[in-house]
Design an enzyme around this catalytic site. Structure first.
Site, short mmCIF file in Angstrom:
data_model
loop_
_atom_site.label_atom_id
_atom_site.label_comp_id
_atom_site.label_asym_id
_atom_site.label_seq_id
_atom_site.Cartn_x
_atom_site.Cartn_y
_atom_site.Cartn_z
N HIS A 163 0.82 -1.22 0.00
CA HIS A 163 0.00 0.00 0.00
C HIS A 163 0.85 1.27 0.00
O HIS A 163 0.31 2.38 0.00
CB HIS A 163 -0.92 0.03 1.22
CG HIS A 163 -1.96 -1.06 1.22
ND1 HIS A 163 -2.81 -1.27 0.16
CD2 HIS A 163 -2.28 -2.00 2.16
CE1 HIS A 163 -3.61 -2.30 0.44
NE2 HIS A 163 -3.30 -2.75 1.64
N ASP A 198 -2.86 -10.55 -2.42
CA ASP A 198 -3.36 -10.11 -1.12
C ASP A 198 -4.87 -9.89 -1.19
O ASP A 198 -5.44 -9.66 -2.26
CB ASP A 198 -2.66 -8.79 -0.75
CG ASP A 198 -2.86 -8.37 0.69
OD1 ASP A 198 -1.99 -8.70 1.52
OD2 ASP A 198 -3.88 -7.72 0.98
N ASP A 287 -4.06 -12.91 3.79
CA ASP A 287 -5.31 -12.46 4.38
C ASP A 287 -6.53 -12.76 3.51
O ASP A 287 -7.65 -12.37 3.85
CB ASP A 287 -5.26 -10.96 4.71
CG ASP A 287 -4.65 -10.12 3.61
OD1 ASP A 287 -4.28 -10.67 2.56
OD2 ASP A 287 -4.54 -8.89 3.81
#
Length: 343
Positions: A163, A198, A287
């Site tokens: 990010h 992700d 995740d």
């Protein structure tokens, strides 16, 4: 295959972040590194402490303004009367092409996209070591290519990185470790691909390479229309300028499980094969699994094993860079399954 990691990366220990306006304990806990290291060792990987790579690989991705901010902001923040224990922004600019503030508070707002990446006294050294892990893994892949057509190495990067933009932290991320690894691989290969699996879209990685044709960025993630990072990760984002057509987003519905995930992965891998890269970076988020605290997708440990096996079929030199994946009983076993699959 080796796992590159330094326990000094655990020193970064953020306390809180905001969820829908309410403070919550940060899930980016140092203990998640222990679970993932155990998972890597159980997959047969050998732990290696990465050497200090210096600032060069980070500076190849991030602006000097931003690096100065990361390395000095905590000390400056503590000079503010009544400042919080961690650096957390409370104001953000409406544009990024205006004046650059001298104030620590103003710079925090400029360089931090959200409240999920607080900075403490121990953050910058841990961030540096996380990037060192990515550099060491990429260099190991380069070193092995003469004797192995498709070598692999795993960087246990914590804190994560996808990010982080060239001049902005966000979503637990400070230095974009996947972009750093791609930069190292570009020292030998004209074209490098990054595959991000992700749960969340790798908006920082997309931003770093959005106008470049030498690095293909591909991301499979929960549809951001109602999910972080909200403003990036939509299917119509294809790149800009010379990079038009070199960014490929594959948003999928919340709750997607193993069987429905694999056709999307096949599309991602077909796009990478069409790019014909010399090497691959896998931005590995754990995740997307069903029992992750974020609960966005529903992959199983076996599903991650299948993902690893499918990626291995590309036959490319591959650097695996750890991104998300938060504490639950199957965090370590899920990593074991993926690493065994890709190996």
């Amino acid at each position: 295959m080796n796992v590159y990691y330094d326990r000094a990366q655990k020193a970064h220990a953020p306390k809180h972040f905001l969820v829908s306006g309410a403070p919550q304990p940060s899930p980016e806990k140092p203990e998640r590194a222990d679970a993932m290291l155990s998972g890597a060792v159980n997959a047969g990987l050998t732990p290696v402490v990465p050497p200090d790579a210096g600032l060069g690989p980070i500076a190849a991705v991030h602006t000097p303004e931003y690096i100065t901010f990361l390395s000095t902001i905590y000390e400056r923040w503590q000079r503010i009367d009544g400042a919080s224990a961690e650096v957390v922004p409370n104001i953000h600019p409406d544009r990024r092409d205006g004046a650059y503030p001298k104030s620590a508070v103003g710079q925090a707002g400029y360089h931090m996209a959200d409240t999920a990446c607080p900075i403490s006294a121990d953050s910058w050294p841990a961030i540096r070591r996380s990037a060192d892990a990515a550099v060491a893994a990429a260099q190991a892949v380069l070193a092995e290519t003469e004797s192995n057509a498709a070598p692999k190495a795993y960087a246990l990067c914590r804190p994560p990185g996808h990010h982080a933009f060239a001049d902005m932290a966000g979503g637990f991320c400070f230095v974009n470790n996947s972009a750093v690894a791609a930069g190292v691989l570009r020292s030998r290969y004209d074209r490098v691909a990054i595959l991000d699996v992700d749960l969340h879209h790798g908006n920082g990685t997309q931003g770093v390479f959005y106008a470049r044709p030498d690095v293909l960025t591909v991301s499979i993630h929960a549809d951001p229309v109602r999910f972080y990072p909200f403003f990036w990760g939509h299917a119509d984002e294809r790149g800009s300028g010379a990079g038009l057509g070199y960014n490929y987003n594959l948003p999928i519905p919340r709750g997607t499980a193993d069987a429905d995930y694999m056709p999307t992965l096949d599309a991602a891998l077909a796009r990478i094969a069409a790019f014909a890269p010399g090497a691959l970076v896998v931005a590995l988020g754990l995740d997307s699994r069903a029992d992750d605290p974020f609960g966005g997708l529903s992959l199983t440990p076996d599903g991650y094993g299948a993902v690893g096996r499918a990626i291995a079929q590309l036959g490319l030199p591959t650097t695996i860079v750890q991104e998300g994946g938060y504490l639950s009983d199957d965090l370590g076993p899920t990593l074991t399954s993926f690493l065994q699959g890709i190996a």
